[in-house]
Motif scaffolding. Structure first.
Motif, PDB file in Angstrom:
ATOM      1  N   ILE A   4       1.317  14.790   5.765  1.00 53.43           N
ATOM      2  CA  ILE A   4       0.466  13.604   5.897  1.00 53.43           C
ATOM      3  C   ILE A   4       0.584  12.736   4.643  1.00 53.43           C
ATOM      4  O   ILE A   4       0.673  11.502   4.725  1.00 53.43           O
ATOM      5  CB  ILE A   4      -1.000  13.988   6.143  1.00 53.43           C
ATOM      6  CG1 ILE A   4      -1.140  14.806   7.444  1.00 53.43           C
ATOM      7  CG2 ILE A   4      -1.880  12.742   6.200  1.00 53.43           C
ATOM      8  CD1 ILE A   4      -0.738  14.057   8.698  1.00 53.43           C
ATOM      9  N   ALA A   5       0.628  13.379   3.483  1.00 54.94           N
ATOM     10  CA  ALA A   5       0.809  12.633   2.236  1.00 54.94           C
ATOM     11  C   ALA A   5       2.098  11.814   2.260  1.00 54.94           C
ATOM     12  O   ALA A   5       2.164  10.718   1.707  1.00 54.94           O
ATOM     13  CB  ALA A   5       0.816  13.592   1.048  1.00 54.94           C
ATOM     14  N   SER A   6       3.114  12.348   2.943  1.00 53.46           N
ATOM     15  CA  SER A   6       4.412  11.669   2.967  1.00 53.46           C
ATOM     16  C   SER A   6       4.390  10.383   3.780  1.00 53.46           C
ATOM     17  O   SER A   6       5.268   9.535   3.617  1.00 53.46           O
ATOM     18  CB  SER A   6       5.506  12.602   3.510  1.00 53.46           C
ATOM     19  OG  SER A   6       5.450  12.714   4.930  1.00 53.46           O
ATOM     20  N   ILE A   7       3.398  10.221   4.648  1.00 51.56           N
ATOM     21  CA  ILE A   7       3.360   9.007   5.471  1.00 51.56           C
ATOM     22  C   ILE A   7       2.184   8.096   5.112  1.00 51.56           C
ATOM     23  O   ILE A   7       1.867   7.169   5.843  1.00 51.56           O
ATOM     24  CB  ILE A   7       3.364   9.332   6.985  1.00 51.56           C
ATOM     25  CG1 ILE A   7       2.185  10.205   7.393  1.00 51.56           C
ATOM     26  CG2 ILE A   7       4.672  10.010   7.362  1.00 51.56           C
ATOM     27  CD1 ILE A   7       2.128  10.450   8.901  1.00 51.56           C
ATOM     28  N   MET A   8       1.571   8.331   3.950  1.00 58.00           N
ATOM     29  CA  MET A   8       0.526   7.423   3.492  1.00 58.00           C
ATOM     30  C   MET A   8       1.100   6.049   3.134  1.00 58.00           C
ATOM     31  O   MET A   8       0.448   5.024   3.346  1.00 58.00           O
ATOM     32  CB  MET A   8      -0.202   8.012   2.284  1.00 58.00           C
ATOM     33  CG  MET A   8      -1.091   9.192   2.617  1.00 58.00           C
ATOM     34  SD  MET A   8      -1.906   9.873   1.155  1.00 58.00           S
ATOM     35  CE  MET A   8      -3.123   8.589   0.807  1.00 58.00           C
ATOM     36  N   GLU A   9       2.309   6.039   2.584  1.00 52.83           N
ATOM     37  CA  GLU A   9       2.917   4.759   2.204  1.00 52.83           C
ATOM     38  C   GLU A   9       3.119   3.850   3.423  1.00 52.83           C
ATOM     39  O   GLU A   9       2.659   2.710   3.420  1.00 52.83           O
ATOM     40  CB  GLU A   9       4.233   5.028   1.456  1.00 52.83           C
ATOM     41  CG  GLU A   9       4.808   3.818   0.764  1.00 52.83           C
ATOM     42  CD  GLU A   9       5.982   3.189   1.502  1.00 52.83           C
ATOM     43  OE1 GLU A   9       6.727   2.435   0.871  1.00 52.83           O
ATOM     44  OE2 GLU A   9       6.134   3.439   2.727  1.00 52.83           O
ATOM     45  N   PRO A  10       3.761   4.304   4.507  1.00 48.42           N
ATOM     46  CA  PRO A  10       3.869   3.423   5.683  1.00 48.42           C
ATOM     47  C   PRO A  10       2.523   3.153   6.335  1.00 48.42           C
ATOM     48  O   PRO A  10       2.324   2.072   6.911  1.00 48.42           O
ATOM     49  CB  PRO A  10       4.816   4.178   6.615  1.00 48.42           C
ATOM     50  CG  PRO A  10       4.725   5.614   6.197  1.00 48.42           C
ATOM     51  CD  PRO A  10       4.526   5.557   4.704  1.00 48.42           C
ATOM     52  N   MET A  11       1.590   4.102   6.257  1.00 47.74           N
ATOM     53  CA  MET A  11       0.253   3.822   6.780  1.00 47.74           C
ATOM     54  C   MET A  11      -0.352   2.640   6.033  1.00 47.74           C
ATOM     55  O   MET A  11      -1.093   1.830   6.614  1.00 47.74           O
ATOM     56  CB  MET A  11      -0.653   5.041   6.669  1.00 47.74           C
ATOM     57  CG  MET A  11      -2.053   4.799   7.231  1.00 47.74           C
ATOM     58  SD  MET A  11      -3.115   6.246   7.130  1.00 47.74           S
ATOM     59  CE  MET A  11      -4.707   5.530   7.589  1.00 47.74           C
ATOM     60  N   GLY A  12      -0.013   2.531   4.743  1.00 47.51           N
ATOM     61  CA  GLY A  12      -0.499   1.391   3.975  1.00 47.51           C
ATOM     62  C   GLY A  12      -0.037   0.065   4.545  1.00 47.51           C
ATOM     63  O   GLY A  12      -0.780  -0.927   4.534  1.00 47.51           O
ATOM     64  N   ASN A  13       1.193   0.025   5.061  1.00 48.40           N
ATOM     65  CA  ASN A  13       1.672  -1.191   5.718  1.00 48.40           C
ATOM     66  C   ASN A  13       0.802  -1.528   6.927  1.00 48.40           C
ATOM     67  O   ASN A  13       0.473  -2.694   7.175  1.00 48.40           O
ATOM     68  CB  ASN A  13       3.120  -1.020   6.173  1.00 48.40           C
ATOM     69  CG  ASN A  13       4.095  -0.966   5.024  1.00 48.40           C
ATOM     70  OD1 ASN A  13       4.060  -0.036   4.231  1.00 48.40           O
ATOM     71  ND2 ASN A  13       4.959  -1.933   4.919  1.00 48.40           N
ATOM     72  N   ALA A  14       0.476  -0.489   7.704  1.00 47.11           N
ATOM     73  CA  ALA A  14      -0.353  -0.699   8.892  1.00 47.11           C
ATOM     74  C   ALA A  14      -1.744  -1.178   8.506  1.00 47.11           C
ATOM     75  O   ALA A  14      -2.283  -2.115   9.107  1.00 47.11           O
ATOM     76  CB  ALA A  14      -0.434   0.595   9.704  1.00 47.11           C
ATOM     77  N   VAL A  15      -2.343  -0.540   7.500  1.00 44.67           N
ATOM     78  CA  VAL A  15      -3.683  -0.923   7.058  1.00 44.67           C
ATOM     79  C   VAL A  15      -3.683  -2.354   6.529  1.00 44.67           C
ATOM     80  O   VAL A  15      -4.579  -3.153   6.848  1.00 44.67           O
ATOM     81  CB  VAL A  15      -4.188   0.061   5.983  1.00 44.67           C
ATOM     82  CG1 VAL A  15      -5.463  -0.461   5.320  1.00 44.67           C
ATOM     83  CG2 VAL A  15      -4.442   1.432   6.602  1.00 44.67           C
ATOM     84  N   HIS A  16      -2.691  -2.691   5.731  1.00 43.06           N
ATOM     85  CA  HIS A  16      -2.579  -4.051   5.196  1.00 43.06           C
ATOM     86  C   HIS A  16      -2.487  -5.070   6.330  1.00 43.06           C
ATOM     87  O   HIS A  16      -3.142  -6.117   6.309  1.00 43.06           O
ATOM     88  CB  HIS A  16      -1.353  -4.131   4.287  1.00 43.06           C
ATOM     89  CG  HIS A  16      -1.216  -5.413   3.535  1.00 43.06           C
ATOM     90  ND1 HIS A  16      -0.107  -5.711   2.779  1.00 43.06           N
ATOM     91  CD2 HIS A  16      -2.022  -6.503   3.436  1.00 43.06           C
ATOM     92  CE1 HIS A  16      -0.255  -6.903   2.231  1.00 43.06           C
ATOM     93  NE2 HIS A  16      -1.397  -7.415   2.618  1.00 43.06           N
ATOM     94  N   THR A  17      -1.695  -4.755   7.349  1.00 42.88           N
ATOM     95  CA  THR A  17      -1.510  -5.674   8.474  1.00 42.88           C
ATOM     96  C   THR A  17      -2.803  -5.837   9.270  1.00 42.88           C
ATOM     97  O   THR A  17      -3.241  -6.954   9.559  1.00 42.88           O
ATOM     98  CB  THR A  17      -0.394  -5.174   9.401  1.00 42.88           C
ATOM     99  OG1 THR A  17       0.783  -4.913   8.635  1.00 42.88           O
ATOM    100  CG2 THR A  17      -0.065  -6.210  10.465  1.00 42.88           C
ATOM    101  N   VAL A  18      -3.413  -4.715   9.629  1.00 39.43           N
ATOM    102  CA  VAL A  18      -4.621  -4.762  10.458  1.00 39.43           C
ATOM    103  C   VAL A  18      -5.761  -5.450   9.721  1.00 39.43           C
ATOM    104  O   VAL A  18      -6.461  -6.313  10.275  1.00 39.43           O
ATOM    105  CB  VAL A  18      -5.049  -3.339  10.869  1.00 39.43           C
ATOM    106  CG1 VAL A  18      -6.380  -3.380  11.631  1.00 39.43           C
ATOM    107  CG2 VAL A  18      -3.984  -2.673  11.733  1.00 39.43           C
ATOM    108  N   LEU A  19      -5.973  -5.086   8.465  1.00 37.29           N
ATOM    109  CA  LEU A  19      -7.151  -5.542   7.731  1.00 37.29           C
ATOM    110  C   LEU A  19      -6.902  -6.800   6.906  1.00 37.29           C
ATOM    111  O   LEU A  19      -7.655  -7.099   5.980  1.00 37.29           O
ATOM    112  CB  LEU A  19      -7.666  -4.407   6.838  1.00 37.29           C
ATOM    113  CG  LEU A  19      -8.089  -3.138   7.591  1.00 37.29           C
ATOM    114  CD1 LEU A  19      -8.663  -2.111   6.634  1.00 37.29           C
ATOM    115  CD2 LEU A  19      -9.094  -3.451   8.693  1.00 37.29           C
TER     116      LEU A  19
END
Length: 348
Positions: free
Chosen positions: A148-163
């Motif tokens: 899960i830690a390994s995919i926090m970086e791309p999750m950040g892209n999603a969070v940035h886009t959504v929010l």
């Protein structure tokens, strides 16, 4: 620490990659740390590099180790590093910025004019050890699984886009359900969207979108997309559109489906110029268009950590394949075919 380690190397200009022995990083700068990689995941950017498309040809310079998404443990710190300690479980912001350009100085380091990306512009993490500036390290709870830690970086892209605008109580369409689009579905749902509509041509990915919280699915190749959207929104259009596909037809539809006064946030990277009806679909509709790159440093990371730690977003269903680094060809073929969510190399 010295010696050799196996690494997935972009060995030459052309398609593919090879496992090769490379030197373990040494001679840390005073502000750097060395991380033992426990899990690392394949990003769409890695696929661009692997397949050697036009973007890769213009950007990367083989031979070098690629990969930029990882979770691991700090094993060595530079002499001036105080806030990161040996034994910390970490992820990393992969954009290394200058800190002094006009963007950095106004607090917009995510669009730094001098950005260098690990695994793109410098040695990456498809290997056992990676070094990078301590300022780029994000310390995780030791309870957080490395995958899960390994995919926090791309999750950040999603969070940035959504929010990048208001979401709560609004209808949201995610156009393109690759891994980051799938994360965006989950983030939009967790952030209070009244409806989350997922659009794609890939049935596998749409099934995952439903698992991640999509309320409605549109198989773009089988139906009239705009007619479907209007049926879901009482003819008003979608309040928020998140464009993740980069496909010219899908992008045109994205601008047409957004409601007057709505927002469209674009994370995708079209490989060629796209025609948009600016007059009718942007100006006369009075919409807000936001270009999204990377993650805001580091408030997006705080949001990512909060969503994961609270349990509001569960990324476990998104990790569909766990393989060894030696099985990299299988991983990249899955990504190219779209028959996966996130593919994680387990190095532990």
């Amino acid at each position: 620490m010295d010696g050799l380690m196996p690494a997935l190397v972009k060995h030459q200009a052309g398609e593919g990659a090879f496992i090769q022995l490379v030197e373990i990083p040494e001679d840390l700068a005073p502000d750097e740390v060395l991380v033992e990689v426990k899990a690392t995941s394949i990003c769409g950017t890695d696929v661009h590099i692997y397949t050697w498309d036009d973007w890769a040809k213009s950007r990367v310079k083989p031979p070098y180790t690629f990969g930029h998404e990882f979770g691991g443990v700090v094993v060595q710190v530079g002499s001036q590093v105080k806030h990161v300690k040996v034994g910390d479980h970490v992820s990393a912001e992969t954009h290394i910025v200058c800190g002094h350009c006009v963007a950095c100085r106004r607090g917009d380091a995510h669009v730094c004019l001098n950005t260098k990306i690990i695994g793109v512009d410098r040695e990456g993490c498809f290997t056992k050890y990676v070094k990078l500036p301590a300022d780029n390290i994000w310390i995780n709870s030791k309870e957080l699984p490395f995958e899960i830690a390994s995919i926090m970086e791309p999750m950040g892209n999603a969070v940035h886009t959504v929010l990048s605008g208001e979401v709560a109580g609004r209808s949201v369409a995610v156009v393109g359900c690759g891994p980051i689009g799938l994360m965006a579905v989950a983030v939009a749902k967790a952030s209070g969207a009244s409806r989350v509509i997922a659009l794609d041509v890939n049935d596998y990915r749409l099934d995952l979108a439903e698992t991640m919280g999509a309320t409605d699915l549109i198989r773009s190749h089988r139906v009239d997309v705009l007619k479907e959207i209007h049926s879901f929104t009482k003819g008003d259009g979608v309040d928020v559109v998140l464009e993740m596909s980069g496909h010219p037809v899908a992008m045109d539809q994205a601008f047409k489906m957004v409601t007057p006064g709505g927002r469209i946030s674009v994370l995708s990277l079209p490989t060629s110029p796209v025609t948009i009806d600016i007059t009718n679909d942007i100006v006369f509709k009075g919409i807000t268009v936001k270009g999204i790159t990377g993650r805001r440093m580091y408030d997006t990371w705080q949001q990512v950590a909060g969503l994961l730690e609270s349990g509001q977003v569960d990324l476990k269903p998104l990790i569909t394949h766990r393989i060894t680094l030696e099985d990299y060809e299988e991983g990249f073929e899955l990504m190219k075919a779209g028959k996966c969510g996130k593919v994680v190399f387990q190095l532990d």
